[in-house]
Every structure is written in C-alpha cells, then in structure tokens.
Design a protein around this motif. Structure first.
Motif, PDB file in Angstrom:
ATOM      1  N   PHE A  92       0.823  -1.197   0.000  1.00 25.39           N
ATOM      2  CA  PHE A  92       0.000   0.000   0.000  1.00 25.39           C
ATOM      3  C   PHE A  92       0.870   1.266   0.000  1.00 25.39           C
ATOM      4  O   PHE A  92       0.605   2.219  -0.738  1.00 25.39           O
ATOM      5  N   VAL A  93       1.920   1.276   0.836  1.00 24.06           N
ATOM      6  CA  VAL A  93       2.808   2.444   0.891  1.00 24.06           C
ATOM      7  C   VAL A  93       3.530   2.636  -0.443  1.00 24.06           C
ATOM      8  O   VAL A  93       3.661   3.755  -0.948  1.00 24.06           O
ATOM      9  N   ALA A  94       4.015   1.526  -1.018  1.00 24.69           N
ATOM     10  CA  ALA A  94       4.711   1.636  -2.301  1.00 24.69           C
ATOM     11  C   ALA A  94       3.787   2.200  -3.372  1.00 24.69           C
ATOM     12  O   ALA A  94       4.183   3.072  -4.161  1.00 24.69           O
ATOM     13  N   ILE A  95       2.541   1.723  -3.391  1.00 27.94           N
ATOM     14  CA  ILE A  95       1.584   2.236  -4.367  1.00 27.94           C
ATOM     15  C   ILE A  95       1.292   3.710  -4.114  1.00 27.94           C
ATOM     16  O   ILE A  95       1.218   4.524  -5.054  1.00 27.94           O
ATOM     17  N   ALA A  96       1.147   4.086  -2.825  1.00 28.29           N
ATOM     18  CA  ALA A  96       0.856   5.479  -2.493  1.00 28.29           C
ATOM     19  C   ALA A  96       2.014   6.394  -2.880  1.00 28.29           C
ATOM     20  O   ALA A  96       1.804   7.484  -3.429  1.00 28.29           O
ATOM     21  N   VAL A  97       3.246   5.965  -2.580  1.00 30.06           N
ATOM     22  CA  VAL A  97       4.414   6.787  -2.934  1.00 30.06           C
ATOM     23  C   VAL A  97       4.531   6.939  -4.446  1.00 30.06           C
ATOM     24  O   VAL A  97       4.792   8.034  -4.968  1.00 30.06           O
ATOM     25  N   PHE A  98       4.343   5.835  -5.150  1.00 31.76           N
ATOM     26  CA  PHE A  98       4.418   5.903  -6.611  1.00 31.76           C
ATOM     27  C   PHE A  98       3.326   6.813  -7.173  1.00 31.76           C
ATOM     28  O   PHE A  98       3.569   7.626  -8.075  1.00 31.76           O
ATOM     29  N   ALA A  99       2.113   6.665  -6.623  1.00 32.47           N
ATOM     30  CA  ALA A  99       1.018   7.511  -7.092  1.00 32.47           C
ATOM     31  C   ALA A  99       1.283   8.979  -6.780  1.00 32.47           C
ATOM     32  O   ALA A  99       1.009   9.865  -7.610  1.00 32.47           O
ATOM     33  N   ASP A 100       1.849   9.249  -5.580  1.00 31.67           N
ATOM     34  CA  ASP A 100       2.185  10.631  -5.223  1.00 31.67           C
ATOM     35  C   ASP A 100       3.237  11.203  -6.167  1.00 31.67           C
ATOM     36  O   ASP A 100       3.158  12.372  -6.574  1.00 31.67           O
ATOM     37  N   PHE A 101       4.222  10.381  -6.519  1.00 34.75           N
ATOM     38  CA  PHE A 101       5.252  10.838  -7.443  1.00 34.75           C
ATOM     39  C   PHE A 101       4.662  11.163  -8.819  1.00 34.75           C
ATOM     40  O   PHE A 101       4.959  12.211  -9.420  1.00 34.75           O
ATOM     41  N   VAL A 102       3.799  10.274  -9.292  1.00 31.41           N
ATOM     42  CA  VAL A 102       3.190  10.492 -10.605  1.00 31.41           C
ATOM     43  C   VAL A 102       2.310  11.731 -10.584  1.00 31.41           C
ATOM     44  O   VAL A 102       2.356  12.569 -11.503  1.00 31.41           O
ATOM     45  N   ILE A 103       1.503  11.871  -9.508  1.00 33.82           N
ATOM     46  CA  ILE A 103       0.613  13.030  -9.429  1.00 33.82           C
ATOM     47  C   ILE A 103       1.403  14.316  -9.293  1.00 33.82           C
ATOM     48  O   ILE A 103       1.086  15.332  -9.934  1.00 33.82           O
ATOM     49  N   SER A 104       2.469  14.269  -8.472  1.00 35.35           N
ATOM     50  CA  SER A 104       3.294  15.476  -8.295  1.00 35.35           C
ATOM     51  C   SER A 104       3.942  15.896  -9.606  1.00 35.35           C
ATOM     52  O   SER A 104       3.990  17.080  -9.951  1.00 35.35           O
ATOM     53  N   ALA A 105       4.451  14.900 -10.343  1.00 37.50           N
ATOM     54  CA  ALA A 105       5.069  15.215 -11.631  1.00 37.50           C
ATOM     55  C   ALA A 105       4.043  15.777 -12.609  1.00 37.50           C
ATOM     56  O   ALA A 105       4.353  16.668 -13.420  1.00 37.50           O
ATOM     57  N   ALA A 106       2.801  15.262 -12.520  1.00 34.08           N
ATOM     58  CA  ALA A 106       1.779  15.709 -13.461  1.00 34.08           C
ATOM     59  C   ALA A 106       1.307  17.127 -13.170  1.00 34.08           C
ATOM     60  O   ALA A 106       0.976  17.882 -14.094  1.00 34.08           O
ATOM     61  N   ILE A 107       1.260  17.496 -11.874  1.00 31.60           N
ATOM     62  CA  ILE A 107       0.706  18.816 -11.541  1.00 31.60           C
ATOM     63  C   ILE A 107       1.797  19.833 -11.203  1.00 31.60           C
ATOM     64  O   ILE A 107       1.467  20.942 -10.774  1.00 31.60           O
ATOM     65  N   LYS A 108       3.078  19.429 -11.405  1.00 32.00           N
ATOM     66  CA  LYS A 108       4.155  20.367 -11.043  1.00 32.00           C
ATOM     67  C   LYS A 108       4.035  21.674 -11.825  1.00 32.00           C
ATOM     68  O   LYS A 108       4.216  22.774 -11.301  1.00 32.00           O
ATOM     69  N   GLY A 109       3.743  21.550 -13.110  1.00 35.09           N
ATOM     70  CA  GLY A 109       3.610  22.769 -13.919  1.00 35.09           C
ATOM     71  C   GLY A 109       2.492  23.662 -13.432  1.00 35.09           C
ATOM     72  O   GLY A 109       2.632  24.885 -13.362  1.00 35.09           O
TER      73      GLY A 109
END
Length: 467
Positions: A40-57
C-alpha cells in the motif's frame, strides 16, 4: 492384498516428521500485514510521485502568480533607493517576511534550463523544490531570491513539525491502524482453518484415518477440506476392505491347502493305483479351487477399489440375455434352463456395459446352477424406466433374514456344501458392485418355483451416446 500388507506395515512404523516452519497466528498476521502495508505504501508513494510530476507545472504557475504582486512591490521599493543601499533595504524587508529575501548575482545560480530561460526572459523562475522564487531585477545582473520559508520567523513552524507533515503522519497512522484491524479479521479465520487442516493432516499421517477436517470458515479452504475428508474416507475404506479381504482369503486358503497336504500324505502311504488316482484328482480339484479363489478375489478387489468408466452400448435385451444363457448352458448339465422375455416389448433396447454386466449375469446363473434341483428360469420386465432381470431356481432358497447378507464378500449360508457346490462367496458380491456402477442394484427374494430369486435392476437409459 500384498500392497495392503505393505501399506499397513508402513503405517505401523510411521513416525511423522516434526513440523518445521509452523506459522503462529502472530507471525502469520505480521507477515501478511507487512506485505499489505508495504504494498500500500509503495503504491501510495508511486502515485504521489506520478501526481506530483503531473501537476508540477500547474503548481509552479500558481506559485508564480501568487508571488508576483509581492515581488513587484519589493522591486519597486528597491528601485526607489540607490543600488548601494539595496543590501540594507533587502535586510530590512527580510525581517518583515516569513520567508527569506536576498539579492545574488546571476552567475551564482544553477537552475534547470527551462527555469533559467524564463528567468533570463524576465519571468519568475521556480526552484526545483518549488519553495524558492527567482526574479531578475529589471535589466540588472542581480537576482531577487524569495524563499524558502524560515521556521524561525513563522509561528506555524515554531511549534514542531510542519503542519503538512503532521497531517501526513496522522493520516498514515490511522490508515495503518485500520488496515491492521481489517487484516486481523481476515487472517484469523484463515489461520484457524490452516491449523485445523494441519492437525487433520498430521493425524492422517500418523495413520488415524478416522480423523476429519472440521467445517471451514474460509471459502478458499472449503473444497480443500472436502477433498481431504474424501481422501481419508477412501483410504479408510480401502484399508478396511483389504483387511477384510486378506482375512477372508487367508481363511479360505486353509481348507484346500489342508486337503492337499492330507492327500499328499495319503499318496505317499498307498500303493493302490485307484486310490492314487483318486487322491491326484482331489488335488487337481483343490488346485482349481485355489485358482478360482485367486481370480475371484482379484476381480472383487478391482471392482471394490475403483469405479471403471462405463462403456455403454444399446443392445436388444432379449437377444443379449439369450447369448448370456448360451454361454453357461454347458455348465447346467441336466438342468432345464429357460428364458422368458414375453413381458418385454418387441425389440426392447437397453444400455449395458458389455464388459462388466455379462460377469454379473453369469454369476447369478452359476449360483442358480449350484443350488437348483431341476430347473432355472430367467425372465425380464420393465418397471418405471428400469429393466429387471430375474434368475429363479427350485433349490432350497434363501432365508428372509439372510437375503441381504448373501451379497457380502465371502458369505455362504450352508458351509457344509462348500466342497460339493464350490464357490467362494464372491460371485454375488461382484454382481452387486457391477450393478452399482450401472446405477442399479442386485437383490434376493423368493422364487415362484420355491427356491431363490436373484434380481438385477438398472436404468434402461443412462443418457449416453451409443458406442
């Protein structure tokens, strides 16, 4: 029989190996919990990374628009004064803001290419962490740096951990506790079922074949428990059958062997040709009896051990019965052996296994030949979608309370006639097994001619394609 003895010997000396790697409830719970929580933590961290990269701009654009007014006011305040006073001015302004302010030269900054291009074009540039804003002071080579937030000046940061970090820790703690409760309620029934299965398997391994797995709470273990219990019942039945068969065969072997030993002793003591011929013939009869016993025992064990797949064919039952009677007519000697199929519709067809069912009919005919005085009647009739074949003799009959027992292996009601009538009490037992494989049964009753009536009954059709 030999295989059964070996199996029993092995069971008698079996000592179960110690159970290595036995899972306790706590160990199973923690292993599963760590697996689920880690996933669950690995999925959450990966999802957070993907979301952060997507909304960084989007975040950087929001930060730029949010800070633009403040930076313009600071820039105007600086340009009202000579450049020599900028350090003092920025120092004074720095004390009024919660984030750090300073002025640096452009060449001291290392920015990503895109942000460097924006900075040189007069736009606001955002640092890699998103907490620092850079702005070129008009056409000068100096850069206004705003951020990051200073914990010493911001009361929100003076109370300990940052608010967002505390919220994250609290959220993850609640998730961990809730997940632990869910995992516990899921693992406990599984562990209980595993423990019950382990205990049952251990008992079976020790030769206690009466042990059975209890009802399973987990649907995943229900079929496994049913299979284990079915296997135990089958093994228990096989061992009991082999024990009974071994005991019965051992008893049956004693009589012909004892007669042969006695005949050999008599043969060595007599010189009369007629007596020697009589003794030799008696030994041949005993050898034939032994051979018949072995053959019948193997046949019974095969039908008892397994249920062979039926290879059914549709036959004209009247013609088929006539063929079976002709096959044993030579054994009937002077007996009157008759077939009556008048109760059957003309051309009535029935599905039979032409490999095993003839054996059952032949056993009933041989039994009637042994005990009939003068006449044997074979008849057939249709009742409620089933065919019944009756074999009647005019012998002594079967007592009412013994009519079910005659179908048990090695059962003979008049042991004084063993030598004259032959047989080993297996023919009728085999006939019933064959009929059970056909979905029918074999029964005994009273013949209209005063003797015994043996009946085979099975369905006319068993929903198969004619072979």
């Amino acid at each position: 029989m030999i295989g059964s003895n070996r199996l029993l010997a092995r069971l008698g000396t079996y000592k179960p190996a110690p159970w290595r790697g036995r899972y306790s409830l706590s160990r199973l719970f923690f292993n599963f919990y760590l697996l689920v929580m880690g996933s669950f933590v690995a999925i959450a961290v990966f999802a957070d990374f993907v979301i952060s990269a997507a909304i960084k701009g989007v975040t950087d654009d929001y930060t730029s628009r949010f800070m633009r007014g403040t930076i313009v006011l600071i820039e105007d305040e600086l340009f009202r004064k000579p450049r020599s006073e900028w350090p003092k001015t920025i120092e004074a302004l720095d004390r009024k803001f919660a984030y750090k302010l300073e002025i640096v030269d452009r060449w001291t900054l290392q920015l990503p290419p895109r942000e460097a291009e924006k900075l040189d074009g007069g736009e606001l540039a955002i640092g890699a962490q998103g907490d620092v804003v850079y702005h070129r002071l008009k056409q000068t080579p100096q850069i206004l740096v705003v951020g990051p937030i200073s914990p010493e000046r911001n009361p929100e940061y003076q109370r300990g951990l940052p608010l967002d970090l505390r919220i994250s820790l609290l959220t993850w703690s609640l998730i961990g506790v809730c997940l632990a409760i869910v995992v516990w309620f899921w693992v406990y029934p599984v562990w209980r079922d595993l423990e019950a299965m382990r205990q049952t398997a251990r008992a079976l391994g020790e030769g206690l074949f009466e042990a059975r797995a209890p009802g399973m709470r987990s649907s995943a273990f229900g079929p496994l428990a049913e299979t284990l219990n079915g296997m135990a019942e089958r093994i228990q039945l096989l061992i009991a059958t082999q024990k009974e068969l071994s005991s019965a065969i051992s008893h049956e072997l004693r009589t012909p062997i004892a007669r042969m030993r006695f005949a050999l002793e008599m043969l060595s003591e007599t010189d009369e040709a007629s007596e020697r011929e009589r003794l030799r013939k008696a030994m041949e009869d005993d050898l034939g009896e032994l051979d018949g016993l072995i053959d019948a025992s193997l046949t019974y064990a095969r039908f008892e051990r397994e249920q062979p797949e039926l290879q059914l064919s549709s036959v004209d039952i009247a013609v088929w019965l006539a063929e079976q009677i002709e096959a044993v007519r030579l054994l009937s000697r002077e007996l009157d052996l008759r077939l009556d199929t008048s109760a059957l519709p003309p051309g009535q067809r029935v599905e039979v296994d032409c490999r095993s069912l003839p054996y059952a009919v032949a056993n009933l005919l041989r039994n009637a030949i042994k005990y009939a005085r003068s006449r044997i009647d074979v008849s057939a009739e249709i009742n409620d979608g089933s065919i019944s074949v009756h074999v009647d003799d005019d012998g002594i009959g079967i007592p009412r309370d013994e009519r079910e027992r005659v179908f048990l292996a090695f059962t003979r009601l008049d042991r004084s006639r063993d030598r004259t009538t032959g047989g080993h009490g297996l023919g009728l037992a085999i006939a019933r097994l064959v009929l059970e494989h056909h979905g029918g049964t074999a029964t005994a009753g009273e013949s209209p001619s005063g003797g015994a009536r043996l009946t085979l009954t099975w369905p006319l059709s068993q929903n198969v394609t004619e072979s």
